[in-house]
Design a protein around this motif. Structure first.
Motif, short mmCIF file in Angstrom:
data_model
loop_
_atom_site.label_atom_id
_atom_site.label_comp_id
_atom_site.label_asym_id
_atom_site.label_seq_id
_atom_site.Cartn_x
_atom_site.Cartn_y
_atom_site.Cartn_z
N HIS A 85 0.85 -1.19 0.00
CA HIS A 85 0.00 0.00 0.00
C HIS A 85 0.89 1.24 0.00
N ASP A 86 0.53 2.22 -0.81
CA ASP A 86 1.27 3.49 -0.77
C ASP A 86 0.51 4.54 -1.56
N SER A 87 0.92 5.79 -1.36
CA SER A 87 0.30 6.93 -2.05
C SER A 87 1.34 7.63 -2.90
N THR A 88 0.87 8.28 -3.95
CA THR A 88 1.73 9.11 -4.78
C THR A 88 0.98 10.39 -5.15
N GLU A 89 1.72 11.44 -5.41
CA GLU A 89 1.12 12.72 -5.79
C GLU A 89 1.15 12.87 -7.30
N PHE A 90 0.02 13.25 -7.87
CA PHE A 90 -0.07 13.55 -9.29
C PHE A 90 -0.12 15.06 -9.47
N HIS A 91 0.87 15.60 -10.15
CA HIS A 91 1.00 17.04 -10.34
C HIS A 91 0.62 17.42 -11.76
N PHE A 92 -0.11 18.54 -11.89
CA PHE A 92 -0.50 19.06 -13.20
C PHE A 92 -0.09 20.52 -13.30
N ARG A 101 -5.10 21.22 -4.54
CA ARG A 101 -3.64 21.33 -4.44
C ARG A 101 -3.04 19.99 -4.03
N VAL A 102 -1.70 19.92 -4.19
CA VAL A 102 -0.97 18.76 -3.69
C VAL A 102 -0.21 19.14 -2.44
N ALA A 103 0.62 20.19 -2.54
CA ALA A 103 1.36 20.69 -1.37
C ALA A 103 0.89 22.11 -1.08
N GLY A 104 1.63 23.12 -1.56
CA GLY A 104 1.23 24.50 -1.33
C GLY A 104 0.08 24.91 -2.24
N ASP A 105 -0.45 26.10 -2.00
CA ASP A 105 -1.61 26.58 -2.75
C ASP A 105 -1.30 26.85 -4.22
N THR A 106 -0.01 26.93 -4.58
CA THR A 106 0.35 27.19 -5.97
C THR A 106 0.43 25.90 -6.79
N THR A 107 0.27 24.75 -6.15
CA THR A 107 0.34 23.47 -6.86
C THR A 107 -1.04 23.01 -7.27
N HIS A 108 -1.08 22.14 -8.26
CA HIS A 108 -2.35 21.61 -8.77
C HIS A 108 -2.22 20.09 -8.87
N GLY A 109 -3.18 19.37 -8.32
CA GLY A 109 -3.15 17.92 -8.44
C GLY A 109 -3.90 17.23 -7.32
N PHE A 110 -3.65 15.95 -7.19
CA PHE A 110 -4.31 15.17 -6.15
C PHE A 110 -3.42 13.99 -5.76
N VAL A 111 -3.81 13.29 -4.72
CA VAL A 111 -3.07 12.13 -4.22
C VAL A 111 -3.81 10.86 -4.62
N GLY A 112 -3.07 9.88 -5.12
CA GLY A 112 -3.65 8.57 -5.43
C GLY A 112 -3.09 7.53 -4.49
N HIS A 113 -3.98 6.76 -3.86
CA HIS A 113 -3.58 5.71 -2.92
C HIS A 113 -3.89 4.36 -3.55
N PHE A 114 -2.87 3.47 -3.67
CA PHE A 114 -3.00 2.22 -4.40
C PHE A 114 -2.63 1.02 -3.54
#
Length: 461
Positions: A85-92, A101-114
């Motif tokens: 099990h683990d998660s990864t961040e998808f950045h756009f 966001r993924v981290a700060g407010d200037t980032t765009h994306g989401f986290v996927g847990h698989f």
């Protein structure tokens, strides 16, 4: 490997959608790193791709159902399985339909847990058993992992939810051990895993309070008094510095060169005490086993490898302890799987504007990335097995007759994988092929196979 078997039983309530899905998956599997316009090949096919991904009747769960079912069948055949099990961040590059966001407010994306199934005996990746996206709202950041908040309010709840889903989907006769990294070290999560009888190996993040023979202490106090049960020599892969990593990630995964490490391994049974800030309706103590892995004789200036693994598994013998360490090491395959998604399938480069379409595209690429991972893993772990274990006679013949490829009469799996990579432009002296070059080579081989089958007047693939 044929992607059709991972997708053809999908049920969207409309057979036409299922047929479109199969065609889309087959096109993308042949060229997973290409953009949708290039992979489609025509304006009509491209329009059909976008319509399918944006269709309200199409959902990630429906797309993934046949692959999850096929993975569960492979797990039953393997009999004993580690589920990483683990998660990864998808950045756009831009915001997509308010995706967050993924981290700060200037980032765009989401986290996927698989959850990735891995055969305990062969370490072969068997497929994905579950996926859960997480979206973070913009604005003031909250500590999503603090044990001072109830589990149902923390992101770490996803670990338990996916464990429960996996155990429900896989046959009871299959022995499953869930393997998780430090982010899963939450007392309420460990307590829930114990209470529900799940088997697990979790790397500890915290030096938790435990009972000792002289009173209350810490796990480190117990482990430093334990004798070494066995030693192992392992090769640690290089970890290059990555530009743009936030300081916390760079600290957690620092740069290192590849080296051979000697690991000292010990084990102990402990009683972990409930932290004071955790709700009183959670078990006040957990009786578990801990395995400590620490690198010996490191050079000056090198940070030694050290893991403390908390587990439900027995530690009655050195073999038991070795199996726990090997189980945790199987978790690293999911890191390779994430690279297959991001590099081999170029998921983060997909130009889709809606959250719905993005998630559907991720679900489509999920089994494709698994196939990329399985092919590359075969060329490493089962390198000396005959190539006809994974490739048809026609594919092997085409590789042997290709003017730009050198492939002996009775090739191994590794020989065949290097030949496929050569079609994609890989140079043997450059080491193992990357995701993209292997994907390009396999695409070329499929085109050759299709042409040969047409010339022969039959499908010999």
């Amino acid at each position: 490997m044929d992607i059709r078997g991972e997708v053809e039983t999908a049920d969207f309530g409309d057979r036409r959608l299922t047929r479109r899905f199969v065609r889309l998956a087959e096109r993308l599997a042949k060229a997973p790193d290409q953009s949708f316009p290039k992979a489609a090949g025509s304006d009509a096919a491209l329009e059909a791709t976008y319509r399918f991904l944006g269709n309200d009747a199409v959902t990630p769960a429906a797309i993934l159902q046949p692959h999850v079912a096929a993975t569960a069948s492979r797990c039953a055949e393997a009999a004993a399985v580690f589920v990483a099990h683990d998660s990864t961040e998808f950045h756009f590059s831009t915001d997509r339909d308010g995706i967050g966001r993924v981290a700060g407010d200037t980032t765009h994306g989401f986290v996927g847990h698989f959850a990735l199934a891995v055969a305990a005996k062969s370490r072969a990746p068997l497929g994905i058993l579950g996926f859960e996206p997480m979206f973070r709202a913009r604005g003031p950041r909250r500590d999503h992992h603090s044990e001072r908040r109830p589990l149902e309010e923390r992101e770490s709840r996803r670990w338990l939810e996916l464990v429960q889903r996996v155990d429900a989907d896989v046959d009871d006769a299959t022995a499953i051990v869930h393997v998780m990294d430090r982010e899963a070290d939450a007392y309420e999560l460990l307590a829930a895993l114990v209470a529900k009888g799940h088997r697990f190996i979790v790397r500890l993040k915290f030096d938790r309070a435990v009972d000792t023979t002289i009173g209350r202490g810490r796990i480190s106090d117990v482990m430093k008094r334990k004798r070494t049960l066995l030693t192992r020599e392992v090769t640690l892969s290089a970890r290059p510095p990555r530009q743009g990593d936030p300081p916390n990630r760079a600290k957690k995964h620092p740069y290192r060169r590849s080296r051979t490490a000697t690991l000292s391994i010990s084990a102990a049974s402990v009683t972990i005490r409930r932290p004071p800030h955790v709700a009183r309706d959670v078990a006040d103590a957990l009786s578990l086993n801990v395995v400590r892995v620490r690198e010996k004789n490191v050079g000056r200036g090198i940070e030694p490898v050290e893991w403390r693994l908390v587990t439900s598994e027995v530690i009655d013998s050195a073999d038991d302890v070795a199996a726990i360490v090997d189980g945790y090491r199987a978790r690293w395959l999911i890191e390779e799987y994430f690279r297959a998604l991001k590099q081999g399938c170029a998921y983060e480069k997909r130009q889709l504007e809606s959250k719905h379409a993005l998630l559907n595209a991720l679900a489509v690429f999920t089994p494709i990335a698994w196939q990329l991972l399985a092919l590359r893993q075969l060329s490493r772990d089962d390198a000396q097995l005959p190539a006809d274990r994974i490739l048809s006679p026609l594919k092997l013949t085409l590789l042997q007759r290709h003017p730009d490829v050198r492939l002996r009469k009775e090739p191994t799996i590794r020989d065949a994988m290097l030949a496929i990579a050569a079609l994609g432009g890989h140079i043997k002296n450059n080491g193992d092929p990357g995701w993209q070059v292997l994907g390009r080579g396999y695409e070329d081989l499929l085109l050759l196979e299709r042409g040969a089958a047409l010339a022969l007047g039959s499908d010999q693939s």
